[in-house]
Design an enzyme around this catalytic site. Sequence first.
Site, short mmCIF file in Angstrom:
data_model
loop_
_atom_site.label_atom_id
_atom_site.label_comp_id
_atom_site.label_asym_id
_atom_site.label_seq_id
_atom_site.Cartn_x
_atom_site.Cartn_y
_atom_site.Cartn_z
N SER A 188 -15.49 -26.84 21.12
CA SER A 188 -16.99 -27.00 21.20
C SER A 188 -17.23 -28.23 20.45
O SER A 188 -16.25 -28.67 19.48
CB SER A 188 -17.67 -25.95 20.70
OG SER A 188 -17.47 -25.76 19.09
N ASN B 208 -16.80 -27.37 16.70
CA ASN B 208 -15.52 -27.23 16.21
C ASN B 208 -14.95 -28.32 15.52
O ASN B 208 -13.89 -28.24 14.82
CB ASN B 208 -14.33 -26.83 17.56
CG ASN B 208 -14.61 -25.52 17.97
OD1 ASN B 208 -14.45 -25.36 19.24
ND2 ASN B 208 -15.08 -24.41 17.05
N ASP C 159 -12.02 -16.70 22.70
CA ASP C 159 -12.12 -16.64 20.97
C ASP C 159 -11.18 -15.63 20.27
O ASP C 159 -10.63 -14.63 20.97
CB ASP C 159 -13.42 -16.20 20.82
CG ASP C 159 -13.92 -16.53 19.33
OD1 ASP C 159 -13.13 -17.39 18.70
OD2 ASP C 159 -15.03 -15.97 18.89
N ARG D 249 -16.10 -13.08 27.12
CA ARG D 249 -15.82 -13.64 25.93
C ARG D 249 -14.84 -12.70 25.09
O ARG D 249 -15.34 -11.56 25.01
CB ARG D 249 -17.01 -14.05 24.91
CG ARG D 249 -16.89 -14.45 23.58
CD ARG D 249 -17.94 -14.78 22.78
NE ARG D 249 -17.50 -15.70 21.52
CZ ARG D 249 -17.85 -16.54 20.90
NH1 ARG D 249 -19.33 -17.05 21.21
NH2 ARG D 249 -17.29 -16.92 19.64
#
Length: 254
Positions: free
Chosen positions: A70, A73, A25, A190
Amino acid sequence: MEFAMQSRPPLDPLNMPRHVACIPDGNGRWSQLRNGSRIGGHSQGARVIHDLIMSASDLGIEWFTVFAFSAENWQRPEIEVRFIASTIERAIYRWLDDCSRSNIRIRWIGRADTRIPRALRRAIDYATSTTKNNTGMTLTVAYNYSGRNEIVDAIRKMIEDGVDAADLDSDLVSRYLYAPDMPDPDLVIRTSGESRISNFLLWQLAYSELVFTPALWPDFTVDHLLDAIREYQRRDRKFGAVDDGIEKLDTQLH
Ligand code: IPE
Ligand code: IPE
Ligand code: MG
């Protein structure tokens, strides 16, 4: 939890995560800081993934999974959605030689969907079939992936197969997931300072160790990966049981 960056002991080869999964991310913010637009960060993000794949394979990690796009998204502007798809498509072709040389098997998890650009679908199918007999690390690309959709799809298939409610247990559900042979992630990383799972591998993360780092994904390096593994090796995984130390203390007390 944040990395402890101060000390850098060597990795313990006997306590390596078998499966590392990443939620890469921060591409948008990285790019915005540089040129005011969101999308350029995705190309740099793909380059970072390449370096990590190679290092993970060299480290002997057996499974490496990347959340590339995702199911949520699709809500992004169409131009970004298309840019991400073509970035992944090009990256897959670029990774292929190195993956083949390093005996890496490439696979995809996600829901089939007519919105997935045909060129990307072709790249994924080509990479999957070209590398399917490789016996080294398995690189799984999660695209149009949603943990909840995966569970819904598993339930749907079980109903279609006429599974008897009496036979239902968690092993059976695991066998109906997109990649039934994939072990649960030991370590999930992440980036970008967000401390959430965002619908990634919901079933499989039950006992994964989670490492969150403030680095934006395009700035994430192999050293960050090694730091995350060190952090993992400091963790005490108990899976709901008591660990040895506590057991010994308990015996001494009684
Ligand atoms: C992650 O970076 C890449 C994808 C979701 C495809 P983002 O694009 O989410 O970057 P930020 O979070 O907006 O900075
Ligand atoms: C998670 O990042 C999905 C991927 C990395 C592909 P997002 O940027 O989409 O997650 P949220 O919206 O911040 O939860
Ligand atoms: Mg994001």
